[in-house]
Design an enzyme around this catalytic site. Structure first.
Site, mmCIF file in Angstrom:
data_model
loop_
_atom_site.group_PDB
_atom_site.id
_atom_site.type_symbol
_atom_site.label_atom_id
_atom_site.label_comp_id
_atom_site.label_asym_id
_atom_site.label_seq_id
_atom_site.Cartn_x
_atom_site.Cartn_y
_atom_site.Cartn_z
ATOM 1 N N SER A 76 97.741 40.112 70.695
ATOM 2 C CA SER A 76 97.719 38.800 70.034
ATOM 3 C C SER A 76 98.562 38.783 68.769
ATOM 4 O O SER A 76 98.938 37.730 68.273
ATOM 5 C CB SER A 76 96.279 38.390 69.725
ATOM 6 O OG SER A 76 95.599 39.438 69.061
ATOM 7 N N ASN A 116 97.499 49.784 73.321
ATOM 8 C CA ASN A 116 97.903 49.497 71.949
ATOM 9 C C ASN A 116 96.750 49.038 71.054
ATOM 10 O O ASN A 116 96.811 49.199 69.843
ATOM 11 C CB ASN A 116 98.999 48.418 71.980
ATOM 12 C CG ASN A 116 99.247 47.800 70.622
ATOM 13 O OD1 ASN A 116 99.936 48.386 69.785
ATOM 14 N ND2 ASN A 116 98.664 46.625 70.364
ATOM 15 N N SER A 172 99.561 57.494 66.241
ATOM 16 C CA SER A 172 100.014 57.232 64.869
ATOM 17 C C SER A 172 100.460 58.541 64.234
ATOM 18 O O SER A 172 99.942 59.613 64.597
ATOM 19 C CB SER A 172 98.855 56.651 64.050
ATOM 20 O OG SER A 172 99.161 56.664 62.672
ATOM 21 N N TYR A 177 90.063 57.164 61.727
ATOM 22 C CA TYR A 177 91.287 56.690 62.392
ATOM 23 C C TYR A 177 92.151 57.884 62.844
ATOM 24 O O TYR A 177 92.645 57.927 63.976
ATOM 25 C CB TYR A 177 92.048 55.803 61.404
ATOM 26 C CG TYR A 177 93.313 55.168 61.921
ATOM 27 C CD1 TYR A 177 93.262 54.038 62.736
ATOM 28 C CD2 TYR A 177 94.560 55.669 61.568
ATOM 29 C CE1 TYR A 177 94.425 53.434 63.196
ATOM 30 C CE2 TYR A 177 95.737 55.077 62.017
ATOM 31 C CZ TYR A 177 95.659 53.959 62.825
ATOM 32 O OH TYR A 177 96.818 53.355 63.274
ATOM 33 N N ALA A 178 92.315 58.869 61.958
ATOM 34 C CA ALA A 178 93.133 60.046 62.288
ATOM 35 C C ALA A 178 92.527 60.797 63.475
ATOM 36 O O ALA A 178 93.257 61.246 64.376
ATOM 37 C CB ALA A 178 93.252 60.970 61.082
ATOM 38 N N ALA A 179 91.195 60.905 63.498
ATOM 39 C CA ALA A 179 90.532 61.596 64.614
ATOM 40 C C ALA A 179 90.783 60.839 65.918
ATOM 41 O O ALA A 179 91.078 61.444 66.958
ATOM 42 C CB ALA A 179 89.034 61.706 64.343
ATOM 43 N N LYS A 182 93.318 58.899 66.640
ATOM 44 C CA LYS A 182 94.735 58.947 67.016
ATOM 45 C C LYS A 182 95.164 60.354 67.458
ATOM 46 O O LYS A 182 96.043 60.506 68.304
ATOM 47 C CB LYS A 182 95.607 58.448 65.847
ATOM 48 C CG LYS A 182 95.389 56.966 65.521
ATOM 49 C CD LYS A 182 95.769 56.084 66.686
ATOM 50 C CE LYS A 182 95.611 54.609 66.412
ATOM 51 N NZ LYS A 182 96.005 53.777 67.555
ATOM 52 N N ILE A 193 104.318 50.664 59.871
ATOM 53 C CA ILE A 193 104.870 49.473 60.509
ATOM 54 C C ILE A 193 104.254 48.246 59.837
ATOM 55 O O ILE A 193 103.018 48.160 59.724
ATOM 56 C CB ILE A 193 104.553 49.451 62.028
ATOM 57 C CG1 ILE A 193 104.913 50.806 62.697
ATOM 58 C CG2 ILE A 193 105.273 48.286 62.715
ATOM 59 C CD1 ILE A 193 106.370 51.223 62.616
HETATM 60 P P1 NAP Z 1 97.051 44.494 64.251
HETATM 61 O O1 NAP Z 1 98.154 43.634 63.754
HETATM 62 O O2 NAP Z 1 95.769 44.539 63.505
HETATM 63 O O3 NAP Z 1 96.769 44.161 65.790
HETATM 64 C C1 NAP Z 1 95.765 44.842 66.496
HETATM 65 C C2 NAP Z 1 95.641 44.248 67.882
HETATM 66 O O4 NAP Z 1 94.583 44.944 68.555
HETATM 67 C C3 NAP Z 1 95.274 42.784 67.859
HETATM 68 O O5 NAP Z 1 95.975 42.105 68.865
HETATM 69 C C4 NAP Z 1 93.775 42.815 68.182
HETATM 70 O O6 NAP Z 1 93.355 41.662 68.897
HETATM 71 C C5 NAP Z 1 93.690 44.000 69.096
HETATM 72 N N1 NAP Z 1 92.344 44.541 69.186
HETATM 73 C C6 NAP Z 1 91.578 45.073 68.206
HETATM 74 N N2 NAP Z 1 90.383 45.446 68.705
HETATM 75 C C7 NAP Z 1 90.399 45.145 70.031
HETATM 76 C C8 NAP Z 1 89.481 45.303 71.097
HETATM 77 N N3 NAP Z 1 88.270 45.861 70.904
HETATM 78 N N4 NAP Z 1 89.845 44.872 72.337
HETATM 79 C C9 NAP Z 1 91.041 44.316 72.562
HETATM 80 N N5 NAP Z 1 91.956 44.142 71.597
HETATM 81 C C10 NAP Z 1 91.641 44.561 70.337
HETATM 82 O O7 NAP Z 1 97.528 46.031 64.311
HETATM 83 P P2 NAP Z 1 98.980 46.676 64.570
HETATM 84 O O8 NAP Z 1 99.485 47.133 63.258
HETATM 85 O O9 NAP Z 1 99.811 45.783 65.411
HETATM 86 O O10 NAP Z 1 98.542 47.977 65.388
HETATM 87 C C11 NAP Z 1 98.682 48.095 66.799
HETATM 88 C C12 NAP Z 1 98.465 49.550 67.199
HETATM 89 O O11 NAP Z 1 99.428 50.370 66.525
HETATM 90 C C13 NAP Z 1 97.099 50.089 66.809
HETATM 91 O O12 NAP Z 1 96.634 50.988 67.793
HETATM 92 C C14 NAP Z 1 97.402 50.832 65.524
HETATM 93 O O13 NAP Z 1 96.459 51.831 65.274
HETATM 94 C C15 NAP Z 1 98.765 51.395 65.828
HETATM 95 N N6 NAP Z 1 99.539 51.773 64.644
HETATM 96 C C16 NAP Z 1 99.857 50.860 63.684
HETATM 97 C C17 NAP Z 1 100.598 51.273 62.587
HETATM 98 C C18 NAP Z 1 100.996 50.324 61.485
HETATM 99 O O14 NAP Z 1 101.524 50.801 60.480
HETATM 100 N N7 NAP Z 1 100.797 49.029 61.613
HETATM 101 C C19 NAP Z 1 100.979 52.607 62.464
HETATM 102 C C20 NAP Z 1 100.627 53.498 63.469
HETATM 103 C C21 NAP Z 1 99.918 53.078 64.554
HETATM 104 P P3 NAP Z 1 92.357 40.541 68.250
HETATM 105 O O15 NAP Z 1 92.878 40.198 66.901
HETATM 106 O O16 NAP Z 1 92.422 39.446 69.250
HETATM 107 O O17 NAP Z 1 91.003 41.214 68.202
#
Ligand code: NAP
Length: 248
Positions: free
Chosen positions: A15, A91, A143, A156-158, A160, A189
């Site tokens: 989303s 994701n 991550s 979170y680290a655990a 990932k 990101i």
């Molecule tokens: P974000 O903007 O917060 O988006 C997270 C997405 O996950 C949203 O679409 C959310 O949907 C969905 N989500 C959360 N809980 C859910 C559930 N129980 N079931 C289904 N969907 C769920 O985060 P992002 O930064 O894009 O991160 C995406 C991925 O990349 C994550 O796994 C995060 O750990 C990883 N990551 C991010 C970064 C960074 O710096 N941003 C770095 C490393 C890794 P709803 O809002 O509809 O609930």
């Protein structure tokens, strides 16, 4: 012809942020896209509309990645709606950052359920389909924090780091059936997940990155496109760091 023409991908948590970037990139490259969301219902519906411009089949589903029964129902529905699945991108993820001193059992468990159990759930749910067709590509979003740890993010680290062990094991188990499983370790990101940080902290992060900027969802999506597509047909069990050089 796009790199993913004729293929169907499931992307969890699309989303917003990185998942949304992956859904857009995949649709542009010719993939049929099934994506999920949980709480952001309007954003999910808006993305479904937006993706239609690329001319492939697209559909959003409200599905909780942390629940096994939701994962099973999702895969069954996608197979019915799209006629099959070729790619899964795990994701969906959350953070509940705090020092261990203050972290409750609930803070720890919920992050593990959403970030790690979700990867198990989807992989289990799609496994039979992939085995039958003797092909499939799974891309799990880990991550850099899962590779090197981070103060204030033990939960979170655990989760990932767990994804990385899971990814390598699945690659070993399913390689002989031409099912590939890789992970991406994004660095910093800039998405809604990082928008909660104050500007000074964000600038410190940027300054510390060799490429001197935060990454974009598209940066991660491009790596994901490669790992999902046949371009990476001889690559499995790997972790690709998409971090502007944070990890060397
Ligand atoms: P974000 O903007 O917060 O988006 C997270 C997405 O996950 C949203 O679409 C959310 O949907 C969905 N989500 C959360 N809980 C859910 C559930 N129980 N079931 C289904 N969907 C769920 O985060 P992002 O930064 O894009 O991160 C995406 C991925 O990349 C994550 O796994 C995060 O750990 C990883 N990551 C991010 C970064 C960074 O710096 N941003 C770095 C490393 C890794 P709803 O809002 O509809 O609930």
């Amino acid at each position: 012809m796009g790199l993913l023409s004729g293929k169907t991908a499931i992307i969890t948590g699309a989303s917003k942020g990185i998942g949304k970037g992956i859904a857009e990139t995949f649709a542009k490259e010719g993939a049929n896209v099934a994506f999920t969301y949980l709480s952001s219902v309007e954003k999910g519906q808006a993305l479904e509309e937006e993706l239609k411009q690329y001319g492939t089949t697209v559909k959003g589903y409200r599905s909780d990645a942390s629940k096994m029964e939701d994962a099973e129902a999702l895969v069954a529905q996608v197979v019915e709606d799209f006629g099959g699945v070729d790619i899964v991108v795990n994701n969906a993820g959350i953070t509940k950052d705090m020092l261990l001193m203050r972290m409750t059992e609930e803070d720890f468990t919920r992050v593990i359920e959403v970030n790690l159990n979700s990867v198990f759930n989807m992989t289990k749910a799609v496994q039979r389909t992939f085995l039958k067709q003797r092909s499939g590509s799974i891309v799990n979003i880990s991550s850099v924090v899962g590779v090197k740890g981070n103060a204030g993010q033990a939960n979170y680290a655990a989760s990932k780091a767990g994804i990385i062990g899971f990814t390598k094991s699945v690659a070993l188990e399913l390689g002989s059936r031409n099912i590939r499983c890789n992970a991406i370790a994004p660095g910093f990101i800039e998405t809604e997940m990082t928008a909660v940080l104050d500007e000074k902290t964000v600038q410190q992060w940027r300054d510390g990155i060799p490429l001197k900027r935060g990454g974009s969802p598209e940066d991660v999506a491009n790596a994901c496109l490669f790992l999902a597509s046949d371009m990476s047909g001889y690559i499995t069990g790997q972790v690709m760091n998409v971090c502007g050089g944070m990890l060397t």
